[in-house]
Design an enzyme around this catalytic site. Structure first.
Site, short mmCIF file in Angstrom:
data_model
loop_
_atom_site.label_atom_id
_atom_site.label_comp_id
_atom_site.label_asym_id
_atom_site.label_seq_id
_atom_site.Cartn_x
_atom_site.Cartn_y
_atom_site.Cartn_z
N LYS A 187 0.71 -1.21 -0.03
CA LYS A 187 0.06 -0.02 -0.06
C LYS A 187 0.82 1.33 -0.09
CE LYS A 187 0.01 -1.71 4.19
NZ LYS A 187 -0.19 -3.01 4.95
N ILE A 203 -10.21 -8.43 1.60
CA ILE A 203 -11.56 -8.26 1.23
C ILE A 203 -11.55 -7.62 -0.18
CG2 ILE A 203 -13.38 -6.46 1.79
CD1 ILE A 203 -12.14 -6.08 4.60
N GLU A 211 3.55 -4.39 14.73
CA GLU A 211 5.15 -4.39 14.54
C GLU A 211 5.61 -4.09 15.93
OE1 GLU A 211 6.29 -5.19 11.35
OE2 GLU A 211 4.42 -5.36 10.48
N LYS A 217 -4.27 3.84 2.75
CA LYS A 217 -5.30 2.92 2.06
C LYS A 217 -6.50 3.93 1.69
CE LYS A 217 -4.05 -1.13 4.93
NZ LYS A 217 -4.18 -1.75 6.01
N1 HSE Z 1 -0.70 -3.20 9.72
C1 HSE Z 1 -1.93 -3.45 8.82
C2 HSE Z 1 -3.08 -3.48 9.69
C3 HSE Z 1 -1.48 -4.55 8.01
O1 HSE Z 1 -2.95 -3.97 11.02
O2 HSE Z 1 -4.04 -3.50 9.12
C4 HSE Z 1 -2.43 -4.80 6.75
O3 HSE Z 1 -2.34 -3.66 6.08
#
Ligand code: HSE
Length: 413
Positions: free
Chosen positions: A100, A131, A185, A200
């Site tokens: 993304k 999705i 992370e 997004k």
């Molecule tokens: N870090 C992103 C989330 C992963 O938690 O949605 C998916 O893009």
């Protein structure tokens, strides 16, 4: 037989390889060709992998292999993914990505390169993981003018907020839990600061309106300032707090685009999208609201969207799927200070009555209450106003000795 390459053997890349080998026969029927993975690019060693014999550390092995018709980019980040993807497209190879950041920052340039080379550049997995949203928005909803898109686009922050709402866990503890479960992370800043959701919504907005909307031009607020007190007040108001990425088409033709935590009423379908799930509402002028729901992250959900794009590329090796947006200079984005919303505000005042001061500054307000509030605490919801007006009124509150602890948009979704 069609030969493909995968760049990046992390969570998603290994999922793509796994699906292609475990679903070999059904994929061959759907693509009308058997799919063979010829190269996997990764700098790490995977001696125990069933694909150990096809690993390479040299991108040129993929770029210069004319048998490779489709390249999957699941490395993440912009460097060197952008350079690799652009080179593949320029050679006429179709590229599929889940990245993304790459699409949000470089989409217009890569789509133009794909168009020029008569190749495809597909990125279903870049928003909403498993999705389906890119293809439905581009194809199934094509007859609509899109009035608005609003979504819970980040699973990690939705998990954290769900724990805060359902189990009264603090932000810090919920984040630690998300990290221990592998959702967040070690450096969770792109999730909790809203950057991932911003990328997004930029992709969805660019696709819906045909011009690139760059993340750097978008107001982005994460969830780090949300407290359990705010969660309680949201419940008293009749809803929950969700991190929302939103784009609205304004009468002027400009787009109001932002990422921010919001109070979402229990009446909204988005209010019940919990845990690591994503939910995306598209408001079309003909369809009304259409809502997409499912797993927005994870190895196999994301890989499933990538493999579907690979099939689409194979079916369109000699033609282009119409998926395009033009570059832009950011003029289409309305400045955030003109964005309009009702607001929830939580304050304290040491000397004087916080509620009376708030009434003097804001006029009509609706007070919210919660158990165990301190005597000098006050929370209220304002009428709709622009962010510029809101900021001016918050300054007035501060000048009158009020401590403004938080302010959160009220969603109208
Ligand atoms: N870090 C992103 C989330 C992963 O938690 O949605 C998916 O893009």
């Amino acid at each position: 037989m069609i030969q493909i390459a995968i760049m990046g053997y992390g969570v998603v890349g290994s999922g793509v390889a796994e699906i292609i080998s475990t679903h070999k026969q059904s994929l061959a029927k759907k693509a009308k060709e058997e799919i063979q993975i010829k190269h996997i690019l990764d700098l790490r060693e995977f001696p125990d992998s069933p694909f150990a014999h096809i690993f390479t550390k040299d991108f040129n092995d993929i770029l210069n292999d004319d048998d490779v018709k489709v390249v999957v980019e699941v490395m993440g980040g912009v460097k060197p993914a952008f350079e690799f993807v652009k080179a593949c497209l320029e050679k006429g190879k179709s590229v599929v990505t889940s990245n993304k950041e790459l699409v949000a920052k470089k989409g217009a340039e890569l789509l133009a390169a794909a168009q020029k080379a008569n190749a495809n550049f597909l990125f279903e997995a870049s928003v909403g993981g498993g999705i389906p949203i890119i293809r439905p928005l581009n194809q199934c909803l094509a007859a609509n003018d899109v009035d608005e898109i609003a979504g819970i686009l980040n699973g990690t922050t939705n998990f954290i907020l769900t724990k805060m709402i359902r189990e009264q866990m603090s932000f810090k503890d919920a984040l630690a839990l998300a990290q221990s479960l592998g959702y967040a992370e070690r450096d969770p800043s792109a999730d909790v600061n809203g950057d991932d959701a911003c990328r997004k919504i930029c992709i969805l907005a660019s696709l819906a309106y045909g011009k690139h909307i760059y993340p750097d031009n978008i107001y982005t607020e994460g969830i780090t300032s949300i407290t359990l007190e705010d969660v309680e007040y949201a419940a008293a108001w009749g809803g929950v707090i969700k991190l929302i990425g939103e784009v609205k088409h304004l009468e002027s033709g400009k787009k109001d685009v932002f990422v921010a935590p919001m109070f979402i009423s229990h009446d909204s379908q988005l209010s019940s999208v919990d845990d690591v799930f994503n939910g995306i509402m598209v408001r079309g002028d003909s369809t009304g609201d259409v809502v997409f729901y499912g797993k927005g992250a994870g190895k196999l959900p994301t890989a499933s969207a990538v493999v579907a794009d690979v099939i689409d590329c194979i079916k369109h090796l000699d033609s282009r799927k119409y998926l395009f947006w033009a570059d832009s200079n950011g003029e289409d984005v309305e400045p955030y200070e003109n964005s309009v919303a009702a607001m929830y505000i939580r304050v304290t005042q040491d000397k004087g009555n916080a509620y009376e001061t708030a009434q003097q500054v804001f006029g009509n307000i609706r007070r919210l209450t919660r158990n165990n509030a301190t005597a000098n605490e006050c929370a209220f919801v304002t009428d709709e106003m622009s962010i510029k007006e809101l900021r001016a009124k918050i300054s007035q509150l501060t000048d009158n000795g009020v401590n403004v602890l938080n302010s959160i948009r009220i969603g109208d979704l």
